[in-house]
Write a protein that holds these residues in place. Sequence first.
Motif, PDB file in Angstrom:
ATOM      1  N   GLU A  14       0.812  -1.221   0.000  1.00  0.00           N
ATOM      2  CA  GLU A  14       0.000   0.000   0.000  1.00  0.00           C
ATOM      3  C   GLU A  14       0.844   1.268   0.000  1.00  0.00           C
ATOM      4  OE1 GLU A  14       1.211  -0.882   4.043  1.00  0.00           O
ATOM      5  OE2 GLU A  14       0.366  -2.177   2.519  1.00  0.00           O
ATOM      6  N   GLY A  15       2.150   1.141  -0.296  1.00  0.00           N
ATOM      7  CA  GLY A  15       3.011   2.318  -0.394  1.00  0.00           C
ATOM      8  C   GLY A  15       3.634   2.760   0.906  1.00  0.00           C
ATOM      9  N   GLN A  16       3.512   1.949   1.937  1.00  0.00           N
ATOM     10  CA  GLN A  16       4.111   2.290   3.225  1.00  0.00           C
ATOM     11  C   GLN A  16       5.458   1.591   3.377  1.00  0.00           C
ATOM     12  OE1 GLN A  16       2.229   5.090   4.245  1.00  0.00           O
ATOM     13  NE2 GLN A  16       2.748   4.325   6.239  1.00  0.00           N
ATOM     14  N   LEU A  17       6.393   2.282   3.979  1.00  0.00           N
ATOM     15  CA  LEU A  17       7.678   1.723   4.336  1.00  0.00           C
ATOM     16  C   LEU A  17       7.657   1.483   5.832  1.00  0.00           C
ATOM     17  CD1 LEU A  17      10.637   1.033   3.532  1.00  0.00           C
ATOM     18  CD2 LEU A  17      11.197   3.384   4.185  1.00  0.00           C
ATOM     19  N   TYR A  18       8.020   0.285   6.246  1.00  0.00           N
ATOM     20  CA  TYR A  18       8.053  -0.069   7.657  1.00  0.00           C
ATOM     21  C   TYR A  18       9.501  -0.213   8.091  1.00  0.00           C
ATOM     22  CZ  TYR A  18       3.188  -1.034   6.691  1.00  0.00           C
ATOM     23  OH  TYR A  18       1.881  -0.901   6.296  1.00  0.00           O
ATOM     24  N   LEU A  19       9.890   0.513   9.122  1.00  0.00           N
ATOM     25  CA  LEU A  19      11.238   0.476   9.665  1.00  0.00           C
ATOM     26  C   LEU A  19      11.191   0.084  11.127  1.00  0.00           C
ATOM     27  CD1 LEU A  19      12.639   3.869   8.273  1.00  0.00           C
ATOM     28  CD2 LEU A  19      12.916   1.576   7.294  1.00  0.00           C
ATOM     29  N   ALA A  20      12.220  -0.615  11.576  1.00  0.00           N
ATOM     30  CA  ALA A  20      12.309  -0.976  12.994  1.00  0.00           C
ATOM     31  C   ALA A  20      13.771  -0.990  13.405  1.00  0.00           C
ATOM     32  CB  ALA A  20      11.689  -2.343  13.242  1.00  0.00           C
ATOM     33  N   ILE A  21      14.008  -0.600  14.650  1.00  0.00           N
ATOM     34  CA  ILE A  21      15.304  -0.779  15.281  1.00  0.00           C
ATOM     35  C   ILE A  21      15.054  -1.415  16.632  1.00  0.00           C
ATOM     36  CG2 ILE A  21      15.301   1.630  16.070  1.00  0.00           C
ATOM     37  CD1 ILE A  21      18.411   1.380  16.247  1.00  0.00           C
ATOM     38  N   SER A  22      15.816  -2.435  16.923  1.00  0.00           N
ATOM     39  CA  SER A  22      15.768  -3.089  18.226  1.00  0.00           C
ATOM     40  C   SER A  22      17.191  -3.069  18.761  1.00  0.00           C
ATOM     41  CB  SER A  22      15.254  -4.520  18.077  1.00  0.00           C
ATOM     42  OG  SER A  22      15.115  -5.129  19.340  1.00  0.00           O
ATOM     43  N   ALA A  23      17.371  -2.498  19.959  1.00  0.00           N
ATOM     44  CA  ALA A  23      18.721  -2.339  20.499  1.00  0.00           C
ATOM     45  C   ALA A  23      18.787  -2.764  21.952  1.00  0.00           C
ATOM     46  CB  ALA A  23      19.175  -0.885  20.362  1.00  0.00           C
ATOM     47  N   LYS A  24      19.993  -3.187  22.344  1.00  0.00           N
ATOM     48  CA  LYS A  24      20.236  -3.575  23.730  1.00  0.00           C
ATOM     49  C   LYS A  24      20.438  -2.313  24.560  1.00  0.00           C
ATOM     50  CE  LYS A  24      22.337  -7.974  22.520  1.00  0.00           C
ATOM     51  NZ  LYS A  24      23.572  -8.762  22.523  1.00  0.00           N
ATOM     52  N   THR A  25      19.329  -1.697  24.933  1.00  0.00           N
ATOM     53  CA  THR A  25      19.355  -0.489  25.751  1.00  0.00           C
ATOM     54  C   THR A  25      18.002  -0.289  26.419  1.00  0.00           C
ATOM     55  OG1 THR A  25      19.841   1.883  25.790  1.00  0.00           O
ATOM     56  CG2 THR A  25      18.667   1.073  23.864  1.00  0.00           C
ATOM     57  N   ALA A  26      18.020   0.352  27.558  1.00  0.00           N
ATOM     58  CA  ALA A  26      16.777   0.811  28.193  1.00  0.00           C
ATOM     59  C   ALA A  26      16.604   2.298  27.900  1.00  0.00           C
ATOM     60  CB  ALA A  26      16.824   0.568  29.698  1.00  0.00           C
ATOM     61  N   VAL A  74       5.807  10.466   9.860  1.00  0.00           N
ATOM     62  CA  VAL A  74       5.404   9.177  10.440  1.00  0.00           C
ATOM     63  C   VAL A  74       3.892   8.978  10.347  1.00  0.00           C
ATOM     64  CG1 VAL A  74       5.324   7.828  12.571  1.00  0.00           C
ATOM     65  CG2 VAL A  74       7.392   9.095  11.977  1.00  0.00           C
ATOM     66  N   SER A  75       3.508   7.831   9.774  1.00  0.00           N
ATOM     67  CA  SER A  75       2.094   7.462   9.700  1.00  0.00           C
ATOM     68  C   SER A  75       1.640   6.777  10.983  1.00  0.00           C
ATOM     69  CB  SER A  75       1.854   6.513   8.523  1.00  0.00           C
ATOM     70  OG  SER A  75       2.280   7.094   7.317  1.00  0.00           O
ATOM     71  N   ALA A  76       2.519   5.940  11.543  1.00  0.00           N
ATOM     72  CA  ALA A  76       2.217   5.214  12.785  1.00  0.00           C
ATOM     73  C   ALA A  76       3.539   4.805  13.417  1.00  0.00           C
ATOM     74  CB  ALA A  76       1.365   3.985  12.495  1.00  0.00           C
ATOM     75  N   TRP A  77       3.506   4.609  14.748  1.00  0.00           N
ATOM     76  CA  TRP A  77       4.728   4.191  15.441  1.00  0.00           C
ATOM     77  C   TRP A  77       4.384   3.462  16.724  1.00  0.00           C
ATOM     78  CZ3 TRP A  77       6.269   6.075  20.313  1.00  0.00           C
ATOM     79  CH2 TRP A  77       5.501   7.132  20.812  1.00  0.00           C
ATOM     80  N   LYS A  78       5.373   2.709  17.205  1.00  0.00           N
ATOM     81  CA  LYS A  78       5.211   1.960  18.452  1.00  0.00           C
ATOM     82  C   LYS A  78       6.583   1.752  19.069  1.00  0.00           C
ATOM     83  CE  LYS A  78       3.717  -2.575  20.131  1.00  0.00           C
ATOM     84  NZ  LYS A  78       3.178  -3.884  19.723  1.00  0.00           N
ATOM     85  N   LEU A  79       6.687   1.959  20.367  1.00  0.00           N
ATOM     86  CA  LEU A  79       7.915   1.674  21.107  1.00  0.00           C
ATOM     87  C   LEU A  79       7.597   0.637  22.165  1.00  0.00           C
ATOM     88  CD1 LEU A  79      10.933   2.464  21.836  1.00  0.00           C
ATOM     89  CD2 LEU A  79       9.900   3.847  23.642  1.00  0.00           C
ATOM     90  N   THR A  80       8.423  -0.396  22.228  1.00  0.00           N
ATOM     91  CA  THR A  80       8.339  -1.357  23.315  1.00  0.00           C
ATOM     92  C   THR A  80       9.703  -1.385  23.996  1.00  0.00           C
ATOM     93  OG1 THR A  80       8.880  -3.178  21.811  1.00  0.00           O
ATOM     94  CG2 THR A  80       6.552  -2.798  22.262  1.00  0.00           C
ATOM     95  N   SER A  81       9.672  -1.510  25.311  1.00  0.00           N
ATOM     96  CA  SER A  81      10.918  -1.508  26.068  1.00  0.00           C
ATOM     97  C   SER A  81      10.765  -2.403  27.278  1.00  0.00           C
ATOM     98  CB  SER A  81      11.252  -0.076  26.502  1.00  0.00           C
ATOM     99  OG  SER A  81      12.527  -0.021  27.087  1.00  0.00           O
ATOM    100  N   GLY A  82      11.751  -3.263  27.471  1.00  0.00           N
ATOM    101  CA  GLY A  82      11.731  -4.162  28.620  1.00  0.00           C
ATOM    102  C   GLY A  82      12.910  -5.113  28.574  1.00  0.00           C
ATOM    103  N   GLU A  83      13.351  -5.531  29.739  1.00  0.00           N
ATOM    104  CA  GLU A  83      14.456  -6.483  29.881  1.00  0.00           C
ATOM    105  C   GLU A  83      15.709  -6.023  29.133  1.00  0.00           C
ATOM    106  OE1 GLU A  83      13.271 -10.530  29.228  1.00  0.00           O
ATOM    107  OE2 GLU A  83      11.376 -10.237  30.276  1.00  0.00           O
ATOM    108  N   GLY A  84      15.941  -4.687  29.139  1.00  0.00           N
ATOM    109  CA  GLY A  84      17.150  -4.141  28.531  1.00  0.00           C
ATOM    110  C   GLY A  84      17.143  -4.047  27.015  1.00  0.00           C
ATOM    111  N   ILE A  85      15.970  -4.234  26.396  1.00  0.00           N
ATOM    112  CA  ILE A  85      15.826  -4.142  24.938  1.00  0.00           C
ATOM    113  C   ILE A  85      14.748  -3.110  24.627  1.00  0.00           C
ATOM    114  CG2 ILE A  85      15.220  -5.348  22.798  1.00  0.00           C
ATOM    115  CD1 ILE A  85      17.717  -6.526  23.968  1.00  0.00           C
ATOM    116  N   SER A  86      15.060  -2.169  23.720  1.00  0.00           N
ATOM    117  CA  SER A  86      14.069  -1.198  23.246  1.00  0.00           C
ATOM    118  C   SER A  86      13.900  -1.375  21.747  1.00  0.00           C
ATOM    119  CB  SER A  86      14.516   0.231  23.551  1.00  0.00           C
ATOM    120  OG  SER A  86      14.528   0.454  24.943  1.00  0.00           O
ATOM    121  N   THR A  87      12.639  -1.379  21.307  1.00  0.00           N
ATOM    122  CA  THR A  87      12.326  -1.565  19.892  1.00  0.00           C
ATOM    123  C   THR A  87      11.376  -0.468  19.435  1.00  0.00           C
ATOM    124  OG1 THR A  87      12.591  -3.957  20.078  1.00  0.00           O
ATOM    125  CG2 THR A  87      11.362  -3.144  18.166  1.00  0.00           C
TER     126      THR A  87
END
Length: 131
Positions: A14-26, A74-87
């Motif tokens: 549908e023409g959307q680009l989805y990007l994600a970063i998951s890193a070992k950080t709080a 940005v059309s939409a976004w989500k952050l999850t964070s826990g156990e030393g990992i943030s995405t």
Amino acid sequence: TSGNATIGVSLGSEGQLYLAISAKTAGWVAVGTGTGRMDGSNLFLSALGADGKPVLSEQLGKGHFHGDAPASLVSAWKLTSGEGISTLEISLPADKVIEGGKLNLVWAFGKSPDLKKQHSERGSIRFVTAQ
């Protein structure tokens, strides 16, 4: 993928680009599109705020610094964070960030949730789409 971060990229039908970063950080995590360097790139930084709720800041890279972006991509976004990992996951209109079949990304993360603190690690990557 670096030792402490993983980048995900997907182009939706549908023409959307989805990007994600998951890193070992709080702390904060960021991904950016544009030049392949911080300078001139659209940067998307996210962390948990003081109230524990996720925040997103859209910035424009200026040299080794950044300031508020003139417009939101940005059309939409989500952050999850826990156990030393943030995405951070974001979606953007692909036609606004892919130029000439090329997508230049920058990524970074920091140990602090303060979005103004310098990164702990950073990198860049270029993707070429099928023509």
